[in-house]
Write an enzyme that holds these catalytic residues in place. Structure first.
Site, PDB file in Angstrom:
ATOM      1  N   ASP A 179       5.502  34.135  29.323  1.00  0.00           N
ATOM      2  CA  ASP A 179       5.050  32.371  29.866  1.00  0.00           C
ATOM      3  C   ASP A 179       3.546  32.755  29.612  1.00  0.00           C
ATOM      4  O   ASP A 179       2.847  31.325  29.214  1.00  0.00           O
ATOM      5  CB  ASP A 179       5.658  31.631  30.796  1.00  0.00           C
ATOM      6  CG  ASP A 179       5.581  30.329  31.312  1.00  0.00           C
ATOM      7  OD1 ASP A 179       5.324  29.810  30.234  1.00  0.00           O
ATOM      8  OD2 ASP A 179       5.635  29.364  32.648  1.00  0.00           O
ATOM      9  N   ASN A 198      14.693  34.501  23.207  1.00  0.00           N
ATOM     10  CA  ASN A 198      15.763  35.840  22.835  1.00  0.00           C
ATOM     11  C   ASN A 198      15.835  37.374  22.881  1.00  0.00           C
ATOM     12  O   ASN A 198      15.247  37.357  22.557  1.00  0.00           O
ATOM     13  CB  ASN A 198      16.273  35.579  20.890  1.00  0.00           C
ATOM     14  CG  ASN A 198      16.615  34.041  20.418  1.00  0.00           C
ATOM     15  OD1 ASN A 198      17.877  33.087  21.057  1.00  0.00           O
ATOM     16  ND2 ASN A 198      16.131  33.701  19.572  1.00  0.00           N
ATOM     17  N   LYS A 202      16.739  40.181  22.987  1.00  0.00           N
ATOM     18  CA  LYS A 202      18.198  40.910  22.130  1.00  0.00           C
ATOM     19  C   LYS A 202      17.939  42.411  22.615  1.00  0.00           C
ATOM     20  O   LYS A 202      18.869  42.724  22.202  1.00  0.00           O
ATOM     21  CB  LYS A 202      16.774  41.295  20.436  1.00  0.00           C
ATOM     22  CG  LYS A 202      17.034  39.706  19.927  1.00  0.00           C
ATOM     23  CD  LYS A 202      15.807  40.186  18.848  1.00  0.00           C
ATOM     24  CE  LYS A 202      15.795  39.259  17.945  1.00  0.00           C
ATOM     25  NZ  LYS A 202      16.967  38.682  16.727  1.00  0.00           N
ATOM     26  N   ARG A 211      -2.027  17.033  21.386  1.00  0.00           N
ATOM     27  CA  ARG A 211      -2.349  17.780  22.876  1.00  0.00           C
ATOM     28  C   ARG A 211      -0.679  18.528  23.027  1.00  0.00           C
ATOM     29  O   ARG A 211      -1.213  19.652  23.554  1.00  0.00           O
ATOM     30  CB  ARG A 211      -1.838  16.463  24.168  1.00  0.00           C
ATOM     31  CG  ARG A 211      -2.739  15.783  23.960  1.00  0.00           C
ATOM     32  CD  ARG A 211      -2.913  15.070  25.465  1.00  0.00           C
ATOM     33  NE  ARG A 211      -2.117  14.095  25.311  1.00  0.00           N
ATOM     34  CZ  ARG A 211      -0.829  14.732  26.738  1.00  0.00           C
ATOM     35  NH1 ARG A 211      -0.805  14.730  27.690  1.00  0.00           N
ATOM     36  NH2 ARG A 211      -0.236  13.293  26.457  1.00  0.00           N
ATOM     37  N   LYS A 212      -0.390  18.760  21.470  1.00  0.00           N
ATOM     38  CA  LYS A 212       0.789  19.818  21.610  1.00  0.00           C
ATOM     39  C   LYS A 212       0.308  20.775  20.251  1.00  0.00           C
ATOM     40  O   LYS A 212      -0.247  21.491  19.837  1.00  0.00           O
ATOM     41  CB  LYS A 212       2.125  19.062  20.619  1.00  0.00           C
ATOM     42  CG  LYS A 212       3.094  18.032  21.684  1.00  0.00           C
ATOM     43  CD  LYS A 212       3.976  17.737  20.770  1.00  0.00           C
ATOM     44  CE  LYS A 212       3.544  16.380  19.588  1.00  0.00           C
ATOM     45  NZ  LYS A 212       5.348  16.178  19.029  1.00  0.00           N
TER      46      LYS A 212
HETATM   47  C1  LIG Z   1      -3.751  30.087  32.072  1.00  0.00           C
HETATM   48  C2  LIG Z   1      -2.327  30.508  33.154  1.00  0.00           C
HETATM   49  C3  LIG Z   1      -1.196  30.252  32.331  1.00  0.00           C
HETATM   50  C4  LIG Z   1       0.115  30.118  33.173  1.00  0.00           C
HETATM   51  C5  LIG Z   1       1.437  29.817  31.934  1.00  0.00           C
HETATM   52  C6  LIG Z   1       2.622  29.367  33.142  1.00  0.00           C
HETATM   53  C7  LIG Z   1       2.734  27.830  32.981  1.00  0.00           C
HETATM   54  C8  LIG Z   1       3.200  28.087  33.951  1.00  0.00           C
HETATM   55  O1  LIG Z   1       4.688  27.975  34.177  1.00  0.00           O
HETATM   56  S1  LIG Z   1       3.759  25.742  33.537  1.00  0.00           S
HETATM   57  C9  LIG Z   1       5.262  25.531  34.727  1.00  0.00           C
HETATM   58  C10 LIG Z   1       6.002  24.784  34.401  1.00  0.00           C
HETATM   59  N1  LIG Z   1       5.951  23.672  33.122  1.00  0.00           N
HETATM   60  C11 LIG Z   1       5.981  22.327  34.145  1.00  0.00           C
HETATM   61  O2  LIG Z   1       6.250  21.855  35.230  1.00  0.00           O
HETATM   62  C12 LIG Z   1       5.253  21.189  33.075  1.00  0.00           C
HETATM   63  C13 LIG Z   1       6.629  19.778  33.719  1.00  0.00           C
HETATM   64  N2  LIG Z   1       5.906  19.044  32.622  1.00  0.00           N
HETATM   65  C14 LIG Z   1       5.536  17.885  32.554  1.00  0.00           C
HETATM   66  O3  LIG Z   1       4.427  18.102  33.488  1.00  0.00           O
HETATM   67  C15 LIG Z   1       5.600  17.155  31.660  1.00  0.00           C
HETATM   68  O4  LIG Z   1       6.226  17.074  30.997  1.00  0.00           O
HETATM   69  C16 LIG Z   1       3.632  17.748  30.289  1.00  0.00           C
HETATM   70  C17 LIG Z   1       2.481  17.336  31.314  1.00  0.00           C
HETATM   71  C18 LIG Z   1       4.046  19.326  29.825  1.00  0.00           C
HETATM   72  C19 LIG Z   1       3.604  16.851  29.843  1.00  0.00           C
HETATM   73  O5  LIG Z   1       3.502  15.207  30.195  1.00  0.00           O
HETATM   74  P1  LIG Z   1       2.668  14.376  29.770  1.00  0.00           P
HETATM   75  O6  LIG Z   1       1.254  15.074  28.946  1.00  0.00           O
HETATM   76  O7  LIG Z   1       3.333  12.996  30.070  1.00  0.00           O
HETATM   77  O8  LIG Z   1       3.081  14.421  27.519  1.00  0.00           O
HETATM   78  P2  LIG Z   1       4.045  13.475  26.764  1.00  0.00           P
HETATM   79  O9  LIG Z   1       3.157  12.374  26.702  1.00  0.00           O
HETATM   80  O10 LIG Z   1       5.388  13.281  27.741  1.00  0.00           O
HETATM   81  O11 LIG Z   1       4.349  14.485  25.948  1.00  0.00           O
HETATM   82  C20 LIG Z   1       3.555  14.571  24.836  1.00  0.00           C
HETATM   83  C21 LIG Z   1       3.930  14.859  23.866  1.00  0.00           C
HETATM   84  O12 LIG Z   1       4.708  16.266  23.808  1.00  0.00           O
HETATM   85  C22 LIG Z   1       6.051  16.138  23.838  1.00  0.00           C
HETATM   86  N3  LIG Z   1       6.734  16.596  24.766  1.00  0.00           N
HETATM   87  C23 LIG Z   1       6.582  16.593  25.963  1.00  0.00           C
HETATM   88  N4  LIG Z   1       7.586  16.971  26.798  1.00  0.00           N
HETATM   89  C24 LIG Z   1       8.283  18.072  25.097  1.00  0.00           C
HETATM   90  C25 LIG Z   1       9.467  18.548  25.673  1.00  0.00           C
HETATM   91  N5  LIG Z   1       9.505  19.186  26.868  1.00  0.00           N
HETATM   92  N6  LIG Z   1       9.777  18.757  24.165  1.00  0.00           N
HETATM   93  C26 LIG Z   1       9.619  18.630  23.499  1.00  0.00           C
HETATM   94  N7  LIG Z   1       8.466  17.508  23.195  1.00  0.00           N
HETATM   95  C27 LIG Z   1       7.566  17.922  24.501  1.00  0.00           C
HETATM   96  C28 LIG Z   1       6.414  14.806  23.412  1.00  0.00           C
HETATM   97  O13 LIG Z   1       7.518  14.330  22.896  1.00  0.00           O
HETATM   98  C29 LIG Z   1       4.832  13.554  22.828  1.00  0.00           C
HETATM   99  O14 LIG Z   1       4.554  14.137  21.542  1.00  0.00           O
HETATM  100  P3  LIG Z   1       4.418  13.394  20.702  1.00  0.00           P
HETATM  101  O15 LIG Z   1       2.859  13.175  20.873  1.00  0.00           O
HETATM  102  O16 LIG Z   1       4.336  13.680  19.281  1.00  0.00           O
HETATM  103  O17 LIG Z   1       4.492  11.523  21.326  1.00  0.00           O
END
Ligand SMILES: CCCCCCCC(=O)SCCNC(=O)CCNC(=O)[C@H](O)C(C)(C)COP(=O)(O)OP(=O)(O)OC[C@H]1O[C@@H](n2cnc3c(N)ncnc32)[C@H](O)[C@@H]1OP(=O)(O)O
Length: 224
Positions: A145, A167, A169, A190-191
């Site tokens: 991550d 995965n 392995k 944004r993805k």
């Molecule tokens: C620099 C240091 C790196 C550190 C790495 C560590 C990173 C981490 O550990 S982060 C902690 C774990 N993650 C989290 O806690 C995140 C929790 N989730 C969230 O807060 C929200 O769902 C977040 C911010 C990811 C997205 O929310 P938001 O900005 O409102 O996006 P949203 O409008 O729902 O979705 C945007 C697009 O992404 C897609 N999407 C969002 N989540 C998913 C998902 N899980 N699967 C597939 N697609 C998704 C949506 O369908 C949408 O697609 P489109 O633009 O085509 O319609």
């Protein structure tokens, strides 16, 4: 491998010795200053060799530092504390940097901007054990991550993990060195879609493969 584990365990024993008696902050004036004062702590770059690094990790590190000389690769510095943490969370630390040298996550990440990829050199210490002698799956996931997240964050800015698919392995021996290759495959709005492999230092063993979806945070949206 054995030497780096021994070094890490020596640190562990030293810490255990200090653990008897009063609270850690009461016994350790440096810790007490960090916990209770607002005094500015000078950040230390943790993505540099320390005595717990094995020969394999040093060797790979030196090879990548050489690659940095022509500017195609860049070593990413790393700090324990986020500059963004508020005063009341001053003891907050980046999860992967919260251990004493050698006991947890020892790693350095290199970035190649032309190829939009990172290479993370990672040595997982004795505190990351799962099945005896091997790394815990959660520790592997954490490191993936962090490594893949960094590959997303450089072009993407502030990103969060939305999906991480791993995965597993082959089990990763504790204290061994692995190479995590991460690649930005596609950006859609944004993805950010990324993939990665985790291999042994000699690249002969494929330990894990993963794909991840990271979302660039929308400044207009609140996280809570
Ligand atoms: C620099 C240091 C790196 C550190 C790495 C560590 C990173 C981490 O550990 S982060 C902690 C774990 N993650 C989290 O806690 C995140 C929790 N989730 C969230 O807060 C929200 O769902 C977040 C911010 C990811 C997205 O929310 P938001 O900005 O409102 O996006 P949203 O409008 O729902 O979705 C945007 C697009 O992404 C897609 N999407 C969002 N989540 C998913 C998902 N899980 N699967 C597939 N697609 C998704 C949506 O369908 C949408 O697609 P489109 O633009 O085509 O319609």
């Amino acid at each position: 491998m054995l030497r780096s584990c021994t070094a890490a365990l020596r640190t562990l024993r030293a810490l255990r010795g200090r653990r008897e008696g009063a609270s850690p902050a009461a016994r350790d004036p440096v810790l007490a200053r960090r916990w209770f004062s607002t005094e500015k702590v000078i950040p230390k770059d943790h993505a540099l060799p320390n005595p717990s690094w094995s020969k394999d990790l040093r060797l790979l590190f030196d090879q990548f530092m050489k690659k940095c000389e022509d500017g195609s690769w860049e070593r990413l510095p790393s700090y324990k504390n986020s500059k963004l943490v508020k005063e009341q969370l001053s003891q907050a630390q980046l999860f992967t940097r919260g251990y004493e040298d050698g006991l947890g996550f020892e790693y350095v990440i290199f970035y190649n901007d032309d190829e939009k990829r990172t290479v993370c050199l990672f040595q997982g210490g004795p505190y990351l054990q799962g099945v005896p002698g091997f790394l815990h799956g959660g520790a592997i996931a954490t490191m993936i991550d962090a490594a893949v997240g960094m590959c997303a964050a450089i072009p993407g800015g502030i990103v969060m993990t939305a999906n991480l698919n791993i995965n597993f392995k082959r089990p990763i021996p504790l204290c061994s060195v692995v190479v995590i290759n991460s690649q930005l495959d596609k950006i859609e709005g944004r993805k950010l879609f990324l993939s990665c492999t985790v291999r042994s230092a000699d690249e002969k063993i494929l330990y894990s493969e993963a794909t991840g979806l990271f979302i660039k945070l929308d400044p207009e949206k609140s996280l809570i």
